[in-house]
Design an enzyme around this catalytic site. Structure first.
Site, mmCIF file in Angstrom:
data_model
loop_
_atom_site.group_PDB
_atom_site.id
_atom_site.type_symbol
_atom_site.label_atom_id
_atom_site.label_comp_id
_atom_site.label_asym_id
_atom_site.label_seq_id
_atom_site.Cartn_x
_atom_site.Cartn_y
_atom_site.Cartn_z
ATOM 1 N N CYS A 78 -46.157 -4.090 -13.095
ATOM 2 C CA CYS A 78 -45.656 -4.116 -11.716
ATOM 3 C C CYS A 78 -44.156 -3.832 -11.708
ATOM 4 O O CYS A 78 -43.401 -4.371 -12.521
ATOM 5 C CB CYS A 78 -45.939 -5.477 -11.094
ATOM 6 S SG CYS A 78 -45.419 -5.565 -9.367
ATOM 7 N N CYS A 85 -43.325 -14.154 -12.714
ATOM 8 C CA CYS A 85 -44.594 -13.443 -12.826
ATOM 9 C C CYS A 85 -44.803 -12.715 -14.161
ATOM 10 O O CYS A 85 -44.003 -11.871 -14.563
ATOM 11 C CB CYS A 85 -44.722 -12.438 -11.689
ATOM 12 S SG CYS A 85 -46.367 -11.679 -11.676
ATOM 13 N N CYS A 213 -53.169 -15.895 4.604
ATOM 14 C CA CYS A 213 -53.094 -16.862 3.510
ATOM 15 C C CYS A 213 -51.674 -16.765 2.976
ATOM 16 O O CYS A 213 -51.283 -15.720 2.439
ATOM 17 C CB CYS A 213 -54.125 -16.496 2.437
ATOM 18 S SG CYS A 213 -53.975 -17.506 0.948
HETATM 19 N N1 SAM Z 1 -48.331 -8.310 -6.246
HETATM 20 C C1 SAM Z 1 -48.724 -8.980 -5.088
HETATM 21 C C2 SAM Z 1 -47.631 -9.826 -4.487
HETATM 22 O O1 SAM Z 1 -46.731 -10.212 -5.175
HETATM 23 O O2 SAM Z 1 -47.724 -10.113 -3.280
HETATM 24 C C3 SAM Z 1 -49.978 -9.824 -5.233
HETATM 25 C C4 SAM Z 1 -50.211 -10.606 -6.502
HETATM 26 S S1 SAM Z 1 -49.047 -11.910 -6.839
HETATM 27 C C5 SAM Z 1 -49.470 -12.321 -8.486
HETATM 28 C C6 SAM Z 1 -49.588 -13.224 -5.782
HETATM 29 C C7 SAM Z 1 -48.858 -14.534 -5.856
HETATM 30 O O3 SAM Z 1 -49.193 -15.217 -7.046
HETATM 31 C C8 SAM Z 1 -47.351 -14.521 -5.879
HETATM 32 O O4 SAM Z 1 -46.773 -14.313 -4.627
HETATM 33 C C9 SAM Z 1 -47.032 -15.917 -6.377
HETATM 34 O O5 SAM Z 1 -46.919 -16.815 -5.309
HETATM 35 C C10 SAM Z 1 -48.259 -16.253 -7.240
HETATM 36 N N2 SAM Z 1 -47.888 -16.325 -8.663
HETATM 37 C C11 SAM Z 1 -47.634 -15.292 -9.483
HETATM 38 N N3 SAM Z 1 -47.290 -15.711 -10.712
HETATM 39 C C12 SAM Z 1 -47.317 -17.060 -10.663
HETATM 40 C C13 SAM Z 1 -47.035 -18.081 -11.619
HETATM 41 N N4 SAM Z 1 -46.639 -17.786 -12.852
HETATM 42 N N5 SAM Z 1 -47.178 -19.348 -11.235
HETATM 43 C C14 SAM Z 1 -47.571 -19.655 -9.980
HETATM 44 N N6 SAM Z 1 -47.834 -18.749 -9.049
HETATM 45 C C15 SAM Z 1 -47.709 -17.462 -9.372
HETATM 46 FE FE1 SF4 Z 2 -45.590 -7.800 -9.007
HETATM 47 FE FE2 SF4 Z 2 -46.050 -10.247 -9.874
HETATM 48 FE FE3 SF4 Z 2 -44.165 -9.836 -8.066
HETATM 49 FE FE4 SF4 Z 2 -46.769 -9.534 -7.365
HETATM 50 S S1 SF4 Z 2 -45.756 -11.413 -7.999
HETATM 51 S S2 SF4 Z 2 -45.058 -8.172 -6.879
HETATM 52 S S3 SF4 Z 2 -47.591 -8.760 -9.304
HETATM 53 S S4 SF4 Z 2 -44.164 -9.041 -10.176
#
Ligand code: SAM
Ligand code: SF4
Ligand code: DTB
Length: 363
Positions: A78, A85, A213
């Site tokens: 990404c 993340c 959500c």
């Molecule tokens: N890329 C898209 C976005 O960021 O909207 C969708 C996927 S992203 C992984 C969705 C959500 O997962 C993020 O906004 C965050 O709140 C949650 N998330 C991601 N990594 C995480 C982590 N290590 N611990 C807790 N929540 C996490």
């Molecule tokens: Fe990309 Fe992770 Fe951020 Fe979603 S939360 S935009 S997957 S870096």
């Protein structure tokens, strides 16, 4: 139902929820002040949980928990820099990137989730925002999953208004897009897009008629005032999100937030309780981070008003509790899986947006 959390159809006729009246609806406010929210956070723990549980019973069966299952349909690489993340291409987490899955593979996973008792299937993609040609494939996934009689949710990053409309027209029930933290602290966590971008996407999703959500992450080093401000943003939206995921940071080696101090479990529970009080009709999800929580902490979270979980051994890229462990926990607590709403017309109509239109036409 052998290997499943039994989706019991208990019609809850308890006195409290039975009497959801106009008076009860006065608890649904959109004019919360930050000071009021901070005052909730400052309450003694037992007073806060008592208020949250009382309100919870007004709108929900206190022993029912909504079950969603997540699948990463496009993993890693990404371009964004979200510091929590593991899927950001900027950090070295050892994660193997994967292209968008094929519809048949997604459908097979959704069937498995349904057979294990999930009523909602959430498809997540590591995009800044989807390209229109990706949406064609994702729309086929949404249609296929709805055909199984499940609710659908997607989290694909930022959307344009036109993309939100396409997803709504395809029958997508929920769109997940988290604000993650307070507007102030957001700058410390993500620099490749701003807080307002998030709010814009949420508006497009709402305007297209889908359910929202939206929640955040606790444990990124934010202060108590950031937690209050994050919930303030959610609770003062023109319509509350139908679903509010509260994630505890899953610390992944290689991400900048790896090594942050752990959150005090009671402080995490306070966030759930305050979310329940501010948005009494929303499903509050005890979201990521459950593998780090003892059963006792999860039980407290349910008491504080959490009534949704991710079920299945993976979140997107990290671990979630074993299904057996969740089944045992539910049995020990006398919790059952929430059945789908009676008005769900899955597999036939066009989802939340169509129902929204029908309601508008009849009022
Ligand atoms: N890329 C898209 C976005 O960021 O909207 C969708 C996927 S992203 C992984 C969705 C959500 O997962 C993020 O906004 C965050 O709140 C949650 N998330 C991601 N990594 C995480 C982590 N290590 N611990 C807790 N929540 C996490
Ligand atoms: Fe990309 Fe992770 Fe951020 Fe979603 S939360 S935009 S997957 S870096
Ligand atoms: C949400 O609030 N939490 C989920 C879902 N929405 C998409 C994601 C949690 C991801 C945890 C880290 C991972 O597994 O990659």
């Amino acid at each position: 139902m052998p290997a499943a959390i039994e989706a019991s159809c208990h019609a809850y006729l308890g006195t409290t929820m039975h009497s959801v009246t106009a008076a009860a609806d006065s608890a649904v406010r959109h004019d919360w002040t930050l000071a009021e929210i901070q005052a909730l956070f400052a309450l003694p723990f037992n007073d806060l949980l008592y208020q949250a549980q009382r309100l919870h019973r007004r709108y929900f069966d206190p022993n029912a928990v909504q079950i969603s299952t997540l699948l990463s349909i496009k993993t890693g690489a990404c371009p964004e820099d979200c510091k929590y993340c593991p899927q950001s291409a900027r950090y070295h987490t050892g994660l193997k990137a994967e292209a968008l899955l094929h519809v048949e593979d997604v459908l097979a996973q959704a069937k498995l989730a349904r057979d294990n008792g999930a009523t909602r299937f959430c498809m997540g993609a590591a995009y800044r925002g989807p390209k229109d040609k990706d949406l064609d494939n994702i729309i086929s996934m949404i249609r296929a999953v709805r055909g199984l009689g499940m609710e659908t949710c997607a989290t694909l990053g930022m959307l344009t208004a036109a993309q939100a409309q396409r997803l709504a027209d395809a029958g997508l029930d929920y769109y997940n897009h988290n604000i993650d933290t307070s507007e102030d602290y957001y700058r410390e966590i993500i620099t490749t897009r701003c807080f307002q971008d998030r709010l814009d996407t949420l508006r497009y999703v709402r305007d297209a008629g889908m359910h929202v959500c939206c929640g955040g992450i606790i444990g990124m080093g934010e202060g108590l005032s950031d937690r209050a401000a994050m919930l303030h943003t959610l609770a003062t939206l023109p319509e509350h999100p139908e679903s509010v995921p509260i994630n505890q940071l899953v610390q992944v080696e290689g991400t900048p937030l790896h090594g942050r101090a752990a959150v005090d479990p009671f402080d995490f529970i306070r966030v759930i309780a305050v979310a329940r009080i501010l948005m009494p009709k929303a499903h509050v999800r005890l979201s990521a981070g459950r593998t780090q929580m003892h059963d006792e902490m999860q039980a407290l979270a349910f008491f504080a008003g959490a009534n949704s979980i991710f079920y299945g051994e993976k979140l997107l890229t990290t671990d979630n509790p074993e299904q057996d462990a969740d089944r045992r926990l539910f049995a020990r607590l006398g919790i059952h899986a929430e059945a789908l709403a009676a008005d769900a017309d899955l597999g036939q109509g066009a989802g939340a947006a169509e129902k929204h239109e029908q309601r508008r036409a009849t009022t």
